[in-house]
Scaffold this motif. Structure first.
Motif, PDB file in Angstrom:
ATOM      1  N   ILE A 231       0.809  -1.226   0.000  1.00  0.00           N
ATOM      2  CA  ILE A 231       0.000   0.000   0.000  1.00  0.00           C
ATOM      3  C   ILE A 231       0.840   1.274   0.000  1.00  0.00           C
ATOM      4  O   ILE A 231       0.545   2.211  -0.755  1.00  0.00           O
ATOM      5  CB  ILE A 231      -1.003  -0.031   1.175  1.00  0.00           C
ATOM      6  N   PRO A 232       1.912   1.371   0.785  1.00  0.00           N
ATOM      7  CA  PRO A 232       2.684   2.617   0.789  1.00  0.00           C
ATOM      8  C   PRO A 232       3.371   2.949  -0.535  1.00  0.00           C
ATOM      9  O   PRO A 232       3.667   4.123  -0.787  1.00  0.00           O
ATOM     10  CB  PRO A 232       3.727   2.390   1.899  1.00  0.00           C
ATOM     11  N   VAL A 233       3.641   1.954  -1.384  1.00  0.00           N
ATOM     12  CA  VAL A 233       4.332   2.245  -2.645  1.00  0.00           C
ATOM     13  C   VAL A 233       3.356   2.604  -3.759  1.00  0.00           C
ATOM     14  O   VAL A 233       3.779   2.894  -4.884  1.00  0.00           O
ATOM     15  CB  VAL A 233       5.224   1.059  -3.076  1.00  0.00           C
ATOM     16  N   CYS A 234       2.061   2.576  -3.481  1.00  0.00           N
ATOM     17  CA  CYS A 234       1.053   2.979  -4.461  1.00  0.00           C
ATOM     18  C   CYS A 234       0.755   4.469  -4.296  1.00  0.00           C
ATOM     19  O   CYS A 234       0.641   4.970  -3.175  1.00  0.00           O
ATOM     20  CB  CYS A 234      -0.223   2.156  -4.294  1.00  0.00           C
ATOM     21  N   GLN A 235       0.602   5.148  -5.418  1.00  0.00           N
ATOM     22  CA  GLN A 235       0.360   6.586  -5.373  1.00  0.00           C
ATOM     23  C   GLN A 235      -1.124   6.942  -5.258  1.00  0.00           C
ATOM     24  O   GLN A 235      -1.466   8.059  -4.872  1.00  0.00           O
ATOM     25  CB  GLN A 235       0.937   7.261  -6.637  1.00  0.00           C
ATOM     26  N   ALA A 236      -2.013   6.024  -5.600  1.00  0.00           N
ATOM     27  CA  ALA A 236      -3.456   6.267  -5.474  1.00  0.00           C
ATOM     28  C   ALA A 236      -4.099   5.025  -4.876  1.00  0.00           C
ATOM     29  O   ALA A 236      -3.666   3.901  -5.132  1.00  0.00           O
ATOM     30  CB  ALA A 236      -4.080   6.598  -6.824  1.00  0.00           C
ATOM     31  N   HIS A 237      -5.141   5.253  -4.070  1.00  0.00           N
ATOM     32  CA  HIS A 237      -5.787   4.154  -3.356  1.00  0.00           C
ATOM     33  C   HIS A 237      -7.296   4.275  -3.531  1.00  0.00           C
ATOM     34  O   HIS A 237      -7.869   5.336  -3.278  1.00  0.00           O
ATOM     35  CB  HIS A 237      -5.427   4.193  -1.868  1.00  0.00           C
ATOM     36  N   PHE A 238      -7.909   3.186  -3.975  1.00  0.00           N
ATOM     37  CA  PHE A 238      -9.352   3.155  -4.175  1.00  0.00           C
ATOM     38  C   PHE A 238      -9.977   2.117  -3.251  1.00  0.00           C
ATOM     39  O   PHE A 238      -9.459   1.006  -3.107  1.00  0.00           O
ATOM     40  CB  PHE A 238      -9.701   2.826  -5.622  1.00  0.00           C
ATOM     41  N   ALA A 239     -11.099   2.470  -2.640  1.00  0.00           N
ATOM     42  CA  ALA A 239     -11.848   1.561  -1.773  1.00  0.00           C
ATOM     43  C   ALA A 239     -13.241   1.387  -2.353  1.00  0.00           C
ATOM     44  O   ALA A 239     -13.804   2.314  -2.947  1.00  0.00           O
ATOM     45  CB  ALA A 239     -11.928   2.117  -0.351  1.00  0.00           C
ATOM     46  N   ILE A 240     -13.819   0.206  -2.170  1.00  0.00           N
ATOM     47  CA  ILE A 240     -15.114  -0.075  -2.783  1.00  0.00           C
ATOM     48  C   ILE A 240     -16.282   0.361  -1.905  1.00  0.00           C
ATOM     49  O   ILE A 240     -17.413   0.402  -2.358  1.00  0.00           O
ATOM     50  CB  ILE A 240     -15.222  -1.562  -3.135  1.00  0.00           C
ATOM     51  N   SER A 241     -16.021   0.685  -0.644  1.00  0.00           N
ATOM     52  CA  SER A 241     -17.107   1.077   0.253  1.00  0.00           C
ATOM     53  C   SER A 241     -16.661   2.198   1.184  1.00  0.00           C
ATOM     54  O   SER A 241     -15.462   2.381   1.423  1.00  0.00           O
ATOM     55  CB  SER A 241     -17.597  -0.116   1.083  1.00  0.00           C
ATOM     56  N   GLU A 242     -17.631   2.926   1.695  1.00  0.00           N
ATOM     57  CA  GLU A 242     -17.334   4.023   2.609  1.00  0.00           C
ATOM     58  C   GLU A 242     -16.726   3.497   3.913  1.00  0.00           C
ATOM     59  O   GLU A 242     -15.840   4.131   4.500  1.00  0.00           O
ATOM     60  CB  GLU A 242     -18.612   4.816   2.888  1.00  0.00           C
ATOM     61  N   MET A 243     -17.203   2.344   4.381  1.00  0.00           N
ATOM     62  CA  MET A 243     -16.667   1.764   5.599  1.00  0.00           C
ATOM     63  C   MET A 243     -15.197   1.390   5.421  1.00  0.00           C
ATOM     64  O   MET A 243     -14.369   1.616   6.319  1.00  0.00           O
ATOM     65  CB  MET A 243     -17.487   0.542   6.012  1.00  0.00           C
ATOM     66  N   MET A 244     -14.870   0.811   4.261  1.00  0.00           N
ATOM     67  CA  MET A 244     -13.475   0.481   3.989  1.00  0.00           C
ATOM     68  C   MET A 244     -12.619   1.735   3.954  1.00  0.00           C
ATOM     69  O   MET A 244     -11.509   1.758   4.497  1.00  0.00           O
ATOM     70  CB  MET A 244     -13.362  -0.278   2.663  1.00  0.00           C
ATOM     71  N   LYS A 245     -13.101   2.764   3.322  1.00  0.00           N
ATOM     72  CA  LYS A 245     -12.332   4.015   3.259  1.00  0.00           C
ATOM     73  C   LYS A 245     -12.014   4.538   4.653  1.00  0.00           C
ATOM     74  O   LYS A 245     -10.871   4.915   4.953  1.00  0.00           O
ATOM     75  CB  LYS A 245     -13.089   5.082   2.467  1.00  0.00           C
ATOM     76  N   ARG A 246     -13.023   4.554   5.518  1.00  0.00           N
ATOM     77  CA  ARG A 246     -12.799   5.062   6.868  1.00  0.00           C
ATOM     78  C   ARG A 246     -11.713   4.265   7.589  1.00  0.00           C
ATOM     79  O   ARG A 246     -10.803   4.845   8.210  1.00  0.00           O
ATOM     80  CB  ARG A 246     -14.104   5.017   7.674  1.00  0.00           C
TER      81      ARG A 246
ATOM     82  N   TYR B  42      -9.335   2.121   6.342  1.00  0.00           N
ATOM     83  CA  TYR B  42      -8.016   2.070   5.711  1.00  0.00           C
ATOM     84  C   TYR B  42      -7.325   3.433   5.722  1.00  0.00           C
ATOM     85  O   TYR B  42      -6.097   3.510   5.828  1.00  0.00           O
ATOM     86  CB  TYR B  42      -8.136   1.534   4.286  1.00  0.00           C
ATOM     87  N   ASP B  43      -8.107   4.493   5.618  1.00  0.00           N
ATOM     88  CA  ASP B  43      -7.516   5.830   5.736  1.00  0.00           C
ATOM     89  C   ASP B  43      -6.846   5.988   7.096  1.00  0.00           C
ATOM     90  O   ASP B  43      -5.729   6.506   7.209  1.00  0.00           O
ATOM     91  CB  ASP B  43      -8.583   6.913   5.559  1.00  0.00           C
ATOM     92  N   GLN B  44      -7.546   5.533   8.125  1.00  0.00           N
ATOM     93  CA  GLN B  44      -7.013   5.658   9.481  1.00  0.00           C
ATOM     94  C   GLN B  44      -5.816   4.729   9.706  1.00  0.00           C
ATOM     95  O   GLN B  44      -4.817   5.129  10.312  1.00  0.00           O
ATOM     96  CB  GLN B  44      -8.105   5.357  10.508  1.00  0.00           C
ATOM     97  N   GLU B  45      -5.893   3.513   9.195  1.00  0.00           N
ATOM     98  CA  GLU B  45      -4.837   2.530   9.426  1.00  0.00           C
ATOM     99  C   GLU B  45      -3.542   2.869   8.694  1.00  0.00           C
ATOM    100  O   GLU B  45      -2.443   2.747   9.243  1.00  0.00           O
ATOM    101  CB  GLU B  45      -5.318   1.139   8.983  1.00  0.00           C
ATOM    102  N   PHE B  46      -3.669   3.324   7.433  1.00  0.00           N
ATOM    103  CA  PHE B  46      -2.484   3.512   6.600  1.00  0.00           C
ATOM    104  C   PHE B  46      -2.127   4.976   6.352  1.00  0.00           C
ATOM    105  O   PHE B  46      -1.128   5.262   5.688  1.00  0.00           O
ATOM    106  CB  PHE B  46      -2.688   2.813   5.250  1.00  0.00           C
ATOM    107  N   GLY B  47      -2.927   5.889   6.869  1.00  0.00           N
ATOM    108  CA  GLY B  47      -2.632   7.300   6.647  1.00  0.00           C
ATOM    109  C   GLY B  47      -2.747   7.697   5.190  1.00  0.00           C
ATOM    110  O   GLY B  47      -1.927   8.474   4.670  1.00  0.00           O
ATOM    111  N   ILE B  48      -3.763   7.173   4.504  1.00  0.00           N
ATOM    112  CA  ILE B  48      -3.971   7.466   3.086  1.00  0.00           C
ATOM    113  C   ILE B  48      -5.316   8.163   2.908  1.00  0.00           C
ATOM    114  O   ILE B  48      -6.050   8.368   3.885  1.00  0.00           O
ATOM    115  CB  ILE B  48      -3.920   6.178   2.246  1.00  0.00           C
TER     116      ILE B  48
END
Length: 437
Positions: A197-212, A214-220
């Motif tokens: 995940i850190p070596v990717c420049q863009a990150h897409f999530a399929i659901s709002e719950m996932m976004k919340r 993963y954003d918190q976990e990985f700082g993305i």
């Protein structure tokens, strides 16, 4: 003239008619600007993606005893349209599909560890794979997030080989321990995900719950990306209902969904027994093999029917001829979180058709959470809720068009294809594609 970067997509499953998510995202993208690397040997879709490279795990095993064995090869449309595959390749594909089908059916953790060990031996790092990538000359990498450590290794290897800008699209939970009882395998997965995940420049999530999460976990800062639906100019006829009311399920019977369908079938059978005449029917279309015990539980004369498998292109017509479409996830304790952060393409298909959605699943999983917040479906979060919910639909059929219209409105408001393109691909292109040029 608009620039379309060459995109190399790396995923586990072959891109064919069953990969509706990728088709929904890239279906309007020039096919000759797309290439796909996968590890399954089904027939690929050349309509939406011009070039396909497939890595054979059976060939990786054979390479252990015969070093010269090629573990990957590019597939060409002519092989399938003219049936030009040689006997050796056909035999390999039949053998691999048979073996992998057996492995998926039994799902032993021992196979997961054995498979992971096979990939650690690196027989998949072939000159054929490198030549394929060099020949395609991609501008951007697009990784389909996967819950297997081996896929994360493959994706990170291609990233290191090319040093290209990359994006990762996470459709399933590839991090949490909540949806996997195989904690050792999940630990190995998390090690690989933490590196990818850190070596990717863009990150897409399929659901709002996932976004919340993963954003918190990985700082993305994930972007929400789901399958888009066409913008409609005419509304469906919400008030037209069958008599008896027609409940329809199309999909697999894995991960405890069969338990949910058995409960629904029994409830409908009880309602019909107490009524004068048949009030509602359940029609099930699935590609999943059914045991005699399950066949008996789901085939209830006058109430529930299991139909023979139908081609994918016929599913839309079947759903359009329904009154209530079923979205089911397991309520079993050991399986209820398997789809915790996912968002099935079935939901967007249902929204596009303007059908009343009857959704069953734990309240803590993303699709149920989303449909409840939007009040776009009749939802049940426990087995004990199912009889009451179905009884209300059958005894008060005016509820069905009401929820059908709500589902249709949500689809046009948040999932229409024009809006998805506006919010997803151009933004990604600005962040990655243009920067690379």
């Amino acid at each position: 003239m608009e620039f379309f970067p060459r995109i190399l997509i790396v995923g586990r499953v072959a891109w064919n008619s069953s990969q509706s998510t990728l088709t929904g995202i890239f279906g309007r993208y020039p096919a000759d600007r797309l290439a796909y690397v996968c590890i399954e040997t089904q027939e690929p879709d050349f309509t939406h993606c011009a070039r396909h490279f497939q890595i054979s795990e059976i060939a990786m095993i054979e390479k252990l005893v015969r070093w010269g064995t090629k573990t990957g090869r590019e597939r060409f449309e002519e092989e399938f349209s003219e049936k030009q595959e040689d006997a050796e390749v056909q035999s390999l594909e039949r053998h691999e599909n048979s073996v992998m089908g057996w492995v998926r059916q039994h799902r032993s953790v021992l196979f997961l560890y054995a498979r992971d060990l096979l990939w650690r031996l690196r027989g998949w790092k072939s000159k054929e794979l490198k030549c394929f990538i060099d020949d395609f000359k991609p501008d951007v990498l697009f990784f389909v997030g996967d819950p297997l450590p081996l896929m994360n290794r493959l994706q990170r290897y291609i990233k290191q080989m090319t040093q290209l800008p990359s994006a990762i699209f996470m459709m399933d939970d590839i991090w949490s321990y909540k949806n996997d009882r195989h904690y050792g395998m999940r630990y190995l997965l998390r090690q690989q995900v933490r590196k990818l995940i850190p070596v990717c420049q863009a990150h897409f999530a399929i659901s709002e719950m996932m976004k919340r999460e993963y954003d918190q976990e990985f700082g993305i800062n994930c972007k929400i990306l789901t399958k888009g639906i066409p913008v409609s100019t005419t509304k469906p006829n919400f008030s037209k209902l069958h008599s008896p009311i027609r409940f329809v399920y199309t999909g697999k019977l894995l991960y405890g969904r069969d338990h949910t369908l058995k409960e629904i079938a029994q409830v409908l059978h009880s309602i019909n027994k107490e009524a004068t005449g048949t009030k509602a029917e359940l029609h099930i279309y699935t590609q999943t093999g059914i045991t005699p015990q399950l066949d008996k539980a789901l085939n209830i004369p006058g109430s529930s029917f299991v139909h023979p498998p139908v081609p994918y292109h016929e599913v839309t017509a079947i759903l359009q001829d329904s009154d209530v479409v079923l979205f089911t996830e397991s309520l079993e304790k050991r399986q209820r979180y398997i789809a915790r952060l996912s968002f099935s393409t079935k939901i967007t298909d249902y929204l596009a058709m303007g059908k009343c959605i009857f959704a069953v699943g734990d309240g803590g999983i993303a699709p149920i959470d989303y449909l409840r917040k939007e009040d776009a479906a009749v939802t049940c979060t426990a087995y004990t809720d199912i009889p009451q919910c179905i009884s209300q639909l059958v005894s008060n059929p005016e509820i069905i068009p009401k929820y059908a219209e709500r589902a249709y409105g949500l689809g046009q408001r948040k999932h229409n294809r024009r809006l998805r393109q506006l919010l997803s691909w151009p933004r990604w292109k600005r962040e990655i594609g243009r920067a690379h040029v």
